[in-house]
Design a protein around this motif. Structure first.
Motif, PDB file in Angstrom:
ATOM      1  N   THR A 421       0.836  -1.214   0.000  1.00 32.65           N
ATOM      2  CA  THR A 421       0.000   0.000   0.000  1.00 32.65           C
ATOM      3  C   THR A 421       0.868   1.261   0.000  1.00 32.65           C
ATOM      4  O   THR A 421       0.609   2.217  -0.740  1.00 32.65           O
ATOM      5  N   GLU A 422       1.916   1.262   0.817  1.00 33.73           N
ATOM      6  CA  GLU A 422       2.825   2.419   0.865  1.00 33.73           C
ATOM      7  C   GLU A 422       3.470   2.660  -0.495  1.00 33.73           C
ATOM      8  O   GLU A 422       3.591   3.798  -0.949  1.00 33.73           O
ATOM      9  N   ILE A 423       3.909   1.567  -1.129  1.00 29.99           N
ATOM     10  CA  ILE A 423       4.566   1.714  -2.438  1.00 29.99           C
ATOM     11  C   ILE A 423       3.579   2.331  -3.430  1.00 29.99           C
ATOM     12  O   ILE A 423       3.915   3.258  -4.180  1.00 29.99           O
ATOM     13  N   VAL A 424       2.355   1.824  -3.422  1.00 28.62           N
ATOM     14  CA  VAL A 424       1.342   2.338  -4.355  1.00 28.62           C
ATOM     15  C   VAL A 424       1.104   3.830  -4.089  1.00 28.62           C
ATOM     16  O   VAL A 424       1.128   4.659  -5.013  1.00 28.62           O
ATOM     17  N   GLU A 425       0.897   4.180  -2.818  1.00 30.27           N
ATOM     18  CA  GLU A 425       0.548   5.578  -2.508  1.00 30.27           C
ATOM     19  C   GLU A 425       1.696   6.523  -2.828  1.00 30.27           C
ATOM     20  O   GLU A 425       1.487   7.591  -3.404  1.00 30.27           O
TER      21      GLU A 425
END
Ligand code: PLP
Length: 435
Positions: A421-425
């Protein structure tokens, strides 16, 4: 002033430690290594078992010459890797990196034909839109314009066929059986050169940094291999980026059930813990070359510490079921990116397999018009991502050799849902900063 000859212009943060997907600099800033450096760190940073394997081997001995001794880790590594390779009776020639592996593969191909009495076979056929390394022979085979341009007077021995680039398909009207059309073009080129002069065809199973994880159509690999076999041309699969699980299978060609004559590997083979590359010949090629007395070698080839690292990395991949983790996390990450970036006007394409993912950025989504190079869009995205604590890998020139902006993701395989999720955001945040 630093006495280091720098890789890039401008000041760089100093790395002090790394663990899993994280790298920390001397100011205490933490970065998610979403590109594994240059799509290298498959097993993640800071692996104690690999560090222990290095120190144990060094405590025994660190260097003996490959022409004078064999070594336990070297023999074990080749034996344990062999059953995972899509080849019969593989023979592993360890070197110090991907470019050396590619140079070694070219010489193996030439030496094989000499051993068969086919002295005329020396030409290498490769693709535009490819990358095989920065040494002269490997660069000559590469089809990456910005890297070739300064050295052009030294190049042009290799013969190039069109890139396999579905997003900007070079085939007329992008026929449904595009792979077959590529195979016919390859055959036309081989016949025009004279099959009796062609030694090998080299290609990345899935295009790497030059075209940002461009996946070929499913009919491509079986069709080009059939053409090569019919004309006595050896198939070299350059698995330096795709190998060792990166695409969610052990090797990139496994997606299409292809069995190459020679495989090159690097990057993920050691996950960055040691400068390790591999040129691997299938038995029928390797035996012919070895029996003829292969005229080749490097001071650091067949290195005991390097192969101890390779063995420890292999064990981590197997014991952690990390190739499957790569496949599953790759699906999560690409789906997440596609959802998050669905409405972003500059996102032209998101593609890849496993955790080898490319995002192509365009000025106009409808026409696929690229940004002009002087806008430095890929660089801007990577800079903003770094500020946000996320490391991405840029590439330029994909659209026409000069223009065209890509960012690549290739994190370590073991990822928590929160990190995905962090990578996507953070990736979406960096792309949205382009104004
Ligand atoms: N082949 C491929 C497919 C690569 O991606 C690379 C590096 O990016 C190379 C060869 C060259 O490897 P190295 O940089 O280790 O020399």
């Amino acid at each position: 002033m630093s006495h280091v000859f720098p890789r890039v212009a401008g000041a760089l943060p100093k790395a002090v430690s790394a663990e899993g997907v994280w790298i920390e600099d001397e100011g205490g800033k933490r970065y998610i290594d979403a590109a594994g450096g240059a799509i290298v760190v498959n097993i993640g940073h800071g692996d104690g078992a690999v560090a222990a394997a290095v120190s144990e081997q060094m405590a025994r001995f660190s260097y003996v010459h490959g022409s004078q001794f064999t070594a336990e880790p070297l023999e074990r590594y080749a034996d344990e890797l062999a059953p995972l390779l899509p080849m019969d009776d593989p023979m592993v020639y360890p070197v110090s990196g991907g470019s050396e592996a590619v140079e070694t593969a070219f010489k193996m191909a030439r030496a094989f034909h000499l051993a068969q009495g086919a002295d005329g076979r020396h030409k290498i056929v490769s693709r535009w839109g490819s990358y095989h390394g920065n040494t002269r022979g490997a660069l000559d085979a590469s089809g990456r314009m910005p890297l070739r341009a300064p050295y052009q007077p030294w190049l042009d021995k290799s013969i190039h066929v069109p890139p396999v680039y579905e997003y900007r398909c070079p085939m007329n009207e992008h026929p449904e059986s595009c792979g077959q059309a590529h195979a016919e073009e390859l055959e036309r080129v081989i016949e025009a050169e004279g099959p009796e002069t062609v030694a090998a065809f080299i290609a990345e199973p899935i295009a790497g940094a030059t075209l940002g994880a461009a996946v070929p159509p499913d009919d491509y690999w079986p069709a080009v291999v059939e053409v090569c076999r019919r004309h006595g041309v050896l198939v070299i699969a350059d698995e330096v980026m795709t190998g060792f699980g990166r695409t969610g299978m052990w090797f990139g060609v496994d997606h299409w059930g292809v069995r190459p004559d020679i495989i090159t590997a690097g990057k993920g083979a050691s996950s960055g813990y040691w400068p390790l590359g591999l040129a691997i010949a299938s038995g029928h090629v390797g035996r012919a070359v070895a029996e003829s007395g292969f005229v080749h070698g490097f001071t650091y080839s067949h290195n005991a510490v390097g192969t101890a690292v390779g063995l420890a990395v292999l064990h981590q991949l197997i014991e952690g079921d990390l190739v499957e983790a790569c496949r599953a996390n790759g699906e999560l990450l690409i789906d997440g990116l596609r959802d998050a970036l669905a409405d972003d006007a500059i996102v032209g394409d998101i593609r890849g397999k496993g955790l080898m993912i490319g995002i192509e950025l365009v000025r106009d989504r409808a026409t696929k018009e690229a940004f002009q190079r002087d806008q430095h869009v890929a660089e801007q995205v990577v800079r903003t991502a770094r500020d946000l604590g996320l490391l991405l890998y840029p590439s330029t020139g994909c659209a026409d050799g000069v223009n065209g902006d890509l960012v690549m993701l290739g994190p370590p395989f073991a990822l928590s849902g929160e990190i995905v999720t962090e990578i996507v955001e953070r990736t979406a945040g960096a792309i949205r900063s382009v104004g």
